[in-house]
Design a protein around this motif. Structure first.
Motif, PDB file in Angstrom:
ATOM      1  N   ARG A  26       0.845  -1.198   0.000  1.00 54.01           N
ATOM      2  CA  ARG A  26       0.000   0.000   0.000  1.00 54.01           C
ATOM      3  C   ARG A  26       0.879   1.246   0.000  1.00 54.01           C
ATOM      4  NH1 ARG A  26      -5.189   0.830   3.774  1.00 54.01           N
ATOM      5  NH2 ARG A  26      -6.106  -0.121   1.923  1.00 54.01           N
ATOM      6  N   VAL A  27       0.475   2.257  -0.760  1.00 55.33           N
ATOM      7  CA  VAL A  27       1.191   3.530  -0.785  1.00 55.33           C
ATOM      8  C   VAL A  27       0.978   4.234   0.559  1.00 55.33           C
ATOM      9  CG1 VAL A  27       1.365   5.780  -1.879  1.00 55.33           C
ATOM     10  CG2 VAL A  27       0.940   3.742  -3.272  1.00 55.33           C
ATOM     11  N   SER A  28       2.079   4.636   1.207  1.00 56.35           N
ATOM     12  CA  SER A  28       1.982   5.274   2.520  1.00 56.35           C
ATOM     13  C   SER A  28       3.238   6.091   2.774  1.00 56.35           C
ATOM     14  CB  SER A  28       1.810   4.217   3.613  1.00 56.35           C
ATOM     15  OG  SER A  28       1.682   4.808   4.883  1.00 56.35           O
ATOM     16  N   MET A  29       3.172   6.979   3.778  1.00 52.61           N
ATOM     17  CA  MET A  29       4.337   7.763   4.166  1.00 52.61           C
ATOM     18  C   MET A  29       5.175   6.936   5.141  1.00 52.61           C
ATOM     19  SD  MET A  29       4.577  11.550   5.956  1.00 52.61           S
ATOM     20  CE  MET A  29       3.581  12.326   4.696  1.00 52.61           C
ATOM     21  N   ARG A  30       6.276   6.395   4.654  1.00 54.50           N
ATOM     22  CA  ARG A  30       7.130   5.516   5.456  1.00 54.50           C
ATOM     23  C   ARG A  30       8.412   6.206   5.922  1.00 54.50           C
ATOM     24  NH1 ARG A  30       4.613   2.182   1.590  1.00 54.50           N
ATOM     25  NH2 ARG A  30       3.511   0.449   2.593  1.00 54.50           N
ATOM     26  N   ASN A  31       8.585   7.454   5.520  1.00 52.77           N
ATOM     27  CA  ASN A  31       9.765   8.222   5.903  1.00 52.77           C
ATOM     28  C   ASN A  31       9.351   9.646   6.263  1.00 52.77           C
ATOM     29  OD1 ASN A  31      12.170   6.343   4.967  1.00 52.77           O
ATOM     30  ND2 ASN A  31      10.679   6.332   3.300  1.00 52.77           N
ATOM     31  N   PHE A  32       9.897  10.171   7.350  1.00 54.62           N
ATOM     32  CA  PHE A  32       9.729  11.589   7.658  1.00 54.62           C
ATOM     33  C   PHE A  32      10.789  12.005   8.664  1.00 54.62           C
ATOM     34  CE2 PHE A  32       7.060   9.652  10.990  1.00 54.62           C
ATOM     35  CZ  PHE A  32       7.486  10.333  12.126  1.00 54.62           C
ATOM     36  N   GLY A  33      10.963  13.318   8.777  1.00 51.45           N
ATOM     37  CA  GLY A  33      11.868  13.855   9.776  1.00 51.45           C
ATOM     38  C   GLY A  33      13.335  13.783   9.383  1.00 51.45           C
ATOM     39  N   PRO A  34      14.194  14.077  10.388  1.00 50.36           N
ATOM     40  CA  PRO A  34      13.842  14.258  11.804  1.00 50.36           C
ATOM     41  C   PRO A  34      13.101  15.577  12.075  1.00 50.36           C
ATOM     42  CG  PRO A  34      16.162  14.672  11.473  1.00 50.36           C
ATOM     43  CD  PRO A  34      15.646  14.165  10.165  1.00 50.36           C
ATOM     44  N   VAL A  35      12.150  15.503  13.030  1.00 47.59           N
ATOM     45  CA  VAL A  35      11.387  16.668  13.460  1.00 47.59           C
ATOM     46  C   VAL A  35      11.403  16.722  14.978  1.00 47.59           C
ATOM     47  CG1 VAL A  35       9.884  16.722  11.442  1.00 47.59           C
ATOM     48  CG2 VAL A  35       9.218  15.356  13.424  1.00 47.59           C
ATOM     49  N   ARG A  36      11.402  17.942  15.505  1.00 44.02           N
ATOM     50  CA  ARG A  36      11.339  18.118  16.949  1.00 44.02           C
ATOM     51  C   ARG A  36       9.904  18.430  17.344  1.00 44.02           C
ATOM     52  NH1 ARG A  36      11.031  21.894  20.814  1.00 44.02           N
ATOM     53  NH2 ARG A  36      12.200  21.567  22.747  1.00 44.02           N
ATOM     54  N   VAL A  37       9.400  17.718  18.352  1.00 37.19           N
ATOM     55  CA  VAL A  37       8.029  17.938  18.822  1.00 37.19           C
ATOM     56  C   VAL A  37       8.001  19.237  19.633  1.00 37.19           C
ATOM     57  CG1 VAL A  37       6.089  16.985  20.102  1.00 37.19           C
ATOM     58  CG2 VAL A  37       7.673  15.445  18.912  1.00 37.19           C
ATOM     59  N   PRO A  38       7.179  20.201  19.236  1.00 39.23           N
ATOM     60  CA  PRO A  38       7.132  21.494  19.941  1.00 39.23           C
ATOM     61  C   PRO A  38       6.615  21.356  21.376  1.00 39.23           C
ATOM     62  CG  PRO A  38       6.090  21.630  17.771  1.00 39.23           C
ATOM     63  CD  PRO A  38       6.292  20.183  18.063  1.00 39.23           C
ATOM     64  N   ASP A  39       6.907  22.359  22.188  1.00 38.92           N
ATOM     65  CA  ASP A  39       6.390  22.399  23.546  1.00 38.92           C
ATOM     66  C   ASP A  39       4.870  22.377  23.517  1.00 38.92           C
ATOM     67  OD1 ASP A  39       8.965  22.562  24.484  1.00 38.92           O
ATOM     68  OD2 ASP A  39       8.926  24.741  24.792  1.00 38.92           O
ATOM     69  N   GLY A  40       4.290  21.594  24.417  1.00 42.46           N
ATOM     70  CA  GLY A  40       2.840  21.532  24.534  1.00 42.46           C
ATOM     71  C   GLY A  40       2.148  20.738  23.443  1.00 42.46           C
ATOM     72  N   GLU A  41       2.923  20.015  22.623  1.00 43.65           N
ATOM     73  CA  GLU A  41       2.330  19.246  21.535  1.00 43.65           C
ATOM     74  C   GLU A  41       2.864  17.811  21.539  1.00 43.65           C
ATOM     75  OE1 GLU A  41       2.183  21.219  17.763  1.00 43.65           O
ATOM     76  OE2 GLU A  41       2.179  23.211  18.665  1.00 43.65           O
ATOM     77  N   TYR A  42       2.175  16.932  20.801  1.00 45.45           N
ATOM     78  CA  TYR A  42       2.491  15.505  20.804  1.00 45.45           C
ATOM     79  C   TYR A  42       2.390  14.940  19.395  1.00 45.45           C
ATOM     80  CZ  TYR A  42       1.911  16.148  25.782  1.00 45.45           C
ATOM     81  OH  TYR A  42       2.051  16.613  27.079  1.00 45.45           O
ATOM     82  N   LEU A  43       3.140  13.847  19.157  1.00 40.86           N
ATOM     83  CA  LEU A  43       3.105  13.174  17.866  1.00 40.86           C
ATOM     84  C   LEU A  43       2.354  11.862  18.022  1.00 40.86           C
ATOM     85  CD1 LEU A  43       5.837  12.966  15.212  1.00 40.86           C
ATOM     86  CD2 LEU A  43       4.747  10.839  15.915  1.00 40.86           C
ATOM     87  N   MET A  44       1.337  11.665  17.174  1.00 39.75           N
ATOM     88  CA  MET A  44       0.487  10.483  17.239  1.00 39.75           C
ATOM     89  C   MET A  44       0.643   9.646  15.972  1.00 39.75           C
ATOM     90  SD  MET A  44      -1.078  11.364  20.087  1.00 39.75           S
ATOM     91  CE  MET A  44      -1.719  12.802  21.001  1.00 39.75           C
ATOM     92  N   LEU A  45       0.634   8.316  16.135  1.00 45.95           N
ATOM     93  CA  LEU A  45       0.636   7.388  15.007  1.00 45.95           C
ATOM     94  C   LEU A  45      -0.391   6.293  15.259  1.00 45.95           C
ATOM     95  CD1 LEU A  45       4.467   6.824  14.311  1.00 45.95           C
ATOM     96  CD2 LEU A  45       2.910   8.319  13.052  1.00 45.95           C
ATOM     97  N   GLY A  46      -0.940   5.762  14.177  1.00 49.39           N
ATOM     98  CA  GLY A  46      -1.791   4.586  14.303  1.00 49.39           C
ATOM     99  C   GLY A  46      -0.946   3.327  14.337  1.00 49.39           C
ATOM    100  N   ASP A  47      -1.422   2.302  15.032  1.00 51.71           N
ATOM    101  CA  ASP A  47      -0.681   1.035  15.065  1.00 51.71           C
ATOM    102  C   ASP A  47      -0.737   0.324  13.721  1.00 51.71           C
ATOM    103  OD1 ASP A  47      -0.109   1.557  17.688  1.00 51.71           O
ATOM    104  OD2 ASP A  47      -1.465   0.054  18.538  1.00 51.71           O
ATOM    105  N   ASN A  48      -1.775   0.598  12.942  1.00 53.15           N
ATOM    106  CA  ASN A  48      -1.857   0.088  11.572  1.00 53.15           C
ATOM    107  C   ASN A  48      -1.184   1.117  10.672  1.00 53.15           C
ATOM    108  OD1 ASN A  48      -2.511  -1.401   9.330  1.00 53.15           O
ATOM    109  ND2 ASN A  48      -4.719  -1.419   9.704  1.00 53.15           N
TER     110      ASN A  48
END
Length: 227
Positions: free
Chosen positions: A159-181
């Motif tokens: 399946r076509v998907s975003m398999r690469n990103f970053g590196p990125v720094r998570v800003p203050d007061g924010e969070y990074l979420m991913l699905g298990d699928n």
């Protein structure tokens, strides 16, 4: 006006009960029907999960206004939140906290320079794989481990998907979420980081589960199950 007063007088107990229920759901606890396969194999379509709305913050009911912090969200928590894109309520896994530097290379996570470990795994039954009506290709299950992250994920290499990103720094007061699928989830890779005030609660347990692909028969083993 007199009719309204009479209506209230005759149904005062019921009205107070309904207001109390709305307050509980708005401020203390809620339940949420999992609508998609983005969190397989952890959460299945048809799962009804219990959401602890005061796990992290006490908010003004029916708003995102935080009155008091209770505890900080942690890596690995399964949380519900309002999408920063359009306000849709979502359930995902919290992968990175403020200050973390995150990247993904060929579906493999690195957090603060440390690579996650991946071990091939199996699901309990085929019911825990992405339904064939959505995807009929190869599905691979792995156990993802990195510090407090310790859970199963699914990848779908065809399946076509975003398999690469970053590196990125998570800003203050924010969070990074991913699905298990991983290849079937609209998460922080597409909608961006999630501010703390948009997090609506933590999911630790299921209420019950009905299998929509099997005449809505109950998945008895998931009734009251912990994640």
């Amino acid at each position: 006006m007199m009719k309204l007063k009479k209506l209230f007088s005759q149904n005062k107990g019921f009205i107070v009960f309904m207001l109390g229920m709305a307050l509980v759901r708005g401020a203390l606890a809620d339940y949420y029907l999992v609508p998609s396969s983005s969190m397989y194999p952890t959460l299945l379509e048809g799962d009804r999960v219990i959401c602890d709305r005061i796990a992290y913050d006490i908010k003004l009911p029916l708003t995102d206004v935080i009155l008091k912090h209770v505890s900080d969200p942690q890596r690995g928590d399964v949380v519900t939140f309002s999408s920063p894109e359009d306000g849709t309520r979502l359930v995902k896994r919290l992968i990175a906290v403020p200050g973390d530097v995150v990247e993904m290379r060929d579906e493999h996570l690195l957090i603060n320079g440390q690579a996650a470990n991946y071990e091939a795994a199996q699901v309990a039954t085929s019911d825990h794989l992405t339904p064939q009506r959505e995807y009929n290709g190869l599905q691979q299950v792995y156990k993802e481990q990195l510090g407090s992250l310790n859970h199963h994920i699914i990848v779908m290499p065809e399946r076509v998907s975003m398999r690469n990103f970053g590196p990125v720094r998570v800003p203050d007061g924010e969070y990074l979420m991913l699905g298990d699928n991983r290849d079937n989830s609209k998460d922080s890779r597409y909608i961006g980081f999630v501010k703390r005030e948009l997090i609506t609660g933590q999911v630790k347990r299921l209420m019950f589960s009905l299998n929509g692909d099997d005449y809505y028969l109950p998945r008895i083993e998931r009734f009251g199950a912990k994640l």
